[in-house]
Write a protein that holds these residues in place. Structure first.
Motif, PDB file in Angstrom:
ATOM      1  N   ALA A  31     136.749  12.535 -23.115  1.00  0.00           N
ATOM      2  CA  ALA A  31     135.309  12.607 -23.377  1.00  0.00           C
ATOM      3  C   ALA A  31     134.994  12.274 -24.831  1.00  0.00           C
ATOM      4  CB  ALA A  31     134.797  14.012 -23.025  1.00  0.00           C
ATOM      5  N   LEU A  32     135.794  12.812 -25.763  1.00  0.00           N
ATOM      6  CA  LEU A  32     135.565  12.523 -27.183  1.00  0.00           C
ATOM      7  C   LEU A  32     135.755  11.040 -27.479  1.00  0.00           C
ATOM      8  CD1 LEU A  32     137.269  15.547 -28.983  1.00  0.00           C
ATOM      9  CD2 LEU A  32     134.854  14.940 -29.043  1.00  0.00           C
ATOM     10  N   LEU A  33     136.811  10.442 -26.925  1.00  0.00           N
ATOM     11  CA  LEU A  33     137.048   9.024 -27.168  1.00  0.00           C
ATOM     12  C   LEU A  33     135.916   8.177 -26.581  1.00  0.00           C
ATOM     13  CD1 LEU A  33     138.709   6.694 -28.223  1.00  0.00           C
ATOM     14  CD2 LEU A  33     140.112   6.815 -26.152  1.00  0.00           C
ATOM     15  N   TYR A  34     135.420   8.565 -25.412  1.00  0.00           N
ATOM     16  CA  TYR A  34     134.317   7.807 -24.810  1.00  0.00           C
ATOM     17  C   TYR A  34     133.094   7.849 -25.715  1.00  0.00           C
ATOM     18  CZ  TYR A  34     131.320   5.875 -21.157  1.00  0.00           C
ATOM     19  OH  TYR A  34     130.468   5.065 -20.430  1.00  0.00           O
ATOM     20  N   LEU A  35     132.772   9.017 -26.266  1.00  0.00           N
ATOM     21  CA  LEU A  35     131.645   9.126 -27.194  1.00  0.00           C
ATOM     22  C   LEU A  35     131.883   8.302 -28.460  1.00  0.00           C
ATOM     23  CD1 LEU A  35     130.804  12.946 -26.946  1.00  0.00           C
ATOM     24  CD2 LEU A  35     129.468  11.034 -26.035  1.00  0.00           C
ATOM     25  N   ALA A  36     133.122   8.350 -28.973  1.00  0.00           N
ATOM     26  CA  ALA A  36     133.437   7.574 -30.178  1.00  0.00           C
ATOM     27  C   ALA A  36     133.329   6.076 -29.907  1.00  0.00           C
ATOM     28  CB  ALA A  36     134.837   7.930 -30.677  1.00  0.00           C
ATOM     29  N   LEU A  37     133.749   5.641 -28.704  1.00  0.00           N
ATOM     30  CA  LEU A  37     133.627   4.225 -28.350  1.00  0.00           C
ATOM     31  C   LEU A  37     132.163   3.815 -28.236  1.00  0.00           C
ATOM     32  CD1 LEU A  37     136.504   3.909 -25.734  1.00  0.00           C
ATOM     33  CD2 LEU A  37     136.362   2.708 -27.917  1.00  0.00           C
ATOM     34  N   LEU A  38     131.325   4.669 -27.658  1.00  0.00           N
ATOM     35  CA  LEU A  38     129.897   4.377 -27.615  1.00  0.00           C
ATOM     36  C   LEU A  38     129.333   4.224 -29.021  1.00  0.00           C
ATOM     37  CD1 LEU A  38     128.550   6.792 -24.818  1.00  0.00           C
ATOM     38  CD2 LEU A  38     128.735   4.297 -24.697  1.00  0.00           C
ATOM     39  N   ARG A  39     129.747   5.131 -29.910  1.00  0.00           N
ATOM     40  CA  ARG A  39     129.240   5.101 -31.283  1.00  0.00           C
ATOM     41  C   ARG A  39     129.740   3.879 -32.037  1.00  0.00           C
ATOM     42  NH1 ARG A  39     126.590   4.721 -34.873  1.00  0.00           N
ATOM     43  NH2 ARG A  39     125.940   6.182 -36.491  1.00  0.00           N
ATOM     44  N   ALA A  40     130.958   3.421 -31.715  1.00  0.00           N
ATOM     45  CA  ALA A  40     131.566   2.282 -32.422  1.00  0.00           C
ATOM     46  C   ALA A  40     131.304   0.959 -31.722  1.00  0.00           C
ATOM     47  CB  ALA A  40     133.068   2.518 -32.566  1.00  0.00           C
ATOM     48  N   GLY A  41     130.433   0.947 -30.729  1.00  0.00           N
ATOM     49  CA  GLY A  41     130.140  -0.304 -30.040  1.00  0.00           C
ATOM     50  C   GLY A  41     131.290  -0.836 -29.239  1.00  0.00           C
TER      51      GLY A  41
END
Length: 325
Positions: A31-41
């Protein structure tokens, strides 16, 4: 009363289906990585830098997202080693990495602003990368970096005059030295700076005894002086070594003088009184001792010459050893 759940600013959103898959998997890392990927495009490298995870942890979370259909394996580039990993060379940070840190990391943003104030100028892109290397790769705490910067500014002004400021590359070089020497906490930094201030006070007293009155010592000269202080010599013992150096070399030869002091140190002689008692050539006669008999004088003179010649060879070898280091 309902609490505000959203912070002001840019909004990130994810499909309900993605949220269901993540909660069903019950994996916090995914879940954290998915949010970070959303934030990093979708940029895996930027997401990894934001999370500061080790490569195995990042790869495991990425594999989980791929299995859930929330990431495509073919779209994921090979993961570079974490900047925190033990490597000989720091990573070549991109401008986007530093800008992301300024935007997302409050500690780094505050550090950036404080360092600009200390240096009295805006930081260039190159300066920012140097500062981020100290902060991210060396992982020095922000308060230690500020103490380091203040020390570098103080030393630079002492050398070159009020208002002169060091370059960021010099601060980075000093940061690497602090890290090697274990000066990586606020307590260690305070102890280190107190010790350096003690060295500087001793230097101010020692320089006139070495015939230096109109300038500060060079870096290599300072290394010699700090080493003699560390060995435990008092000022007058160092002055005595200076006098013997002048008698032998007719000028201040730092390596030769260092050899004399190292020889005394190896014998545990650190004051003029101890040196006088413990480093006397065998031909010298303490007060109260009967004079050398005439028949033995030539024999003793020859022995003294041999001992002096041995000492000269020893000091010359030590001199060469210092120069090759």
């Amino acid at each position: 009363m309902s609490a505000a759940l959203l912070l002001p600013g840019e909004i990130l959103s994810l499909p309900a289906e993605a949220a269901d898959r993540l909660t069903g998997e019950n994996s916090g890392d995914a879940a954290l990585l998915y949010l970070a990927l959303l934030r990093a495009g979708g940029d895996v490298r930027r997401a990894g830098l934001a999370l500061k995870w080790t490569p195995p942890r990042l790869e495991g979370a990425l594999a989980c997202l791929t299995r859930l259909g929330l990431a495509r394996q073919e779209a994921c580039p090979p993961l570079a080693p974490s900047p925190a990993a033990d490597r000989d060379e720091p990573p070549d940070y991109l401008r986007s990495d530093v800008l992301r840190a300024l935007e997302c990391e409050e500690d780094f943003r505050g550090l950036y602003q404080a360092v600009q104030v200390r240096l009295g100028k805006p930081l260039s892109d190159s300066d920012l990368k140097a500062l981020y290397t100290i902060y991210d790769y060396l992982a020095l705490p922000a308060d230690v970096i500020l103490m380091l910067t203040a020390w570098c500014v103080e030393e630079h002004e002492r050398k070159y005059g009020p208002g002169r400021r060091p370059r960021m590359q010099h601060i980075k070089k000093t940061a690497f030295r602090w890290k090697r020497e274990g000066v990586d906490t606020a307590g260690a930094a305070e102890a280190y700076l107190l010790r350096q201030q003690g060295f500087r006070r001793r230097e101010a007293a020692l320089l006139p005894l070495l015939g230096i009155r109109d300038r500060l010592p060079l870096d290599r000269e300072r290394e010699y002086i700090d080493g003699w202080i560390d060995m435990g010599f008092d000022d007058q013992a160092i002055a005595l070594a200076y006098e013997r150096t002048i008698l032998k070399k007719q000028s201040l030869n730092w390596a030769y003088m260092n050899s004399i002091l190292k020889s005394w140190h190896s014998k545990g002689l650190h004051t003029p009184e101890a040196i006088s008692a413990g480093d006397r050539p065998q031909g010298d006669r303490p007060a109260g001792q009967s004079p050398v008999q005439p028949q033995n004088r030539h024999k003793n003179d020859g022995r003294l010459e041999q001992e002096l010649a041995w000492m000269d060879r020893f000091l010359a070898q030590s001199d060469q050893s210092d120069q090759t280091r």
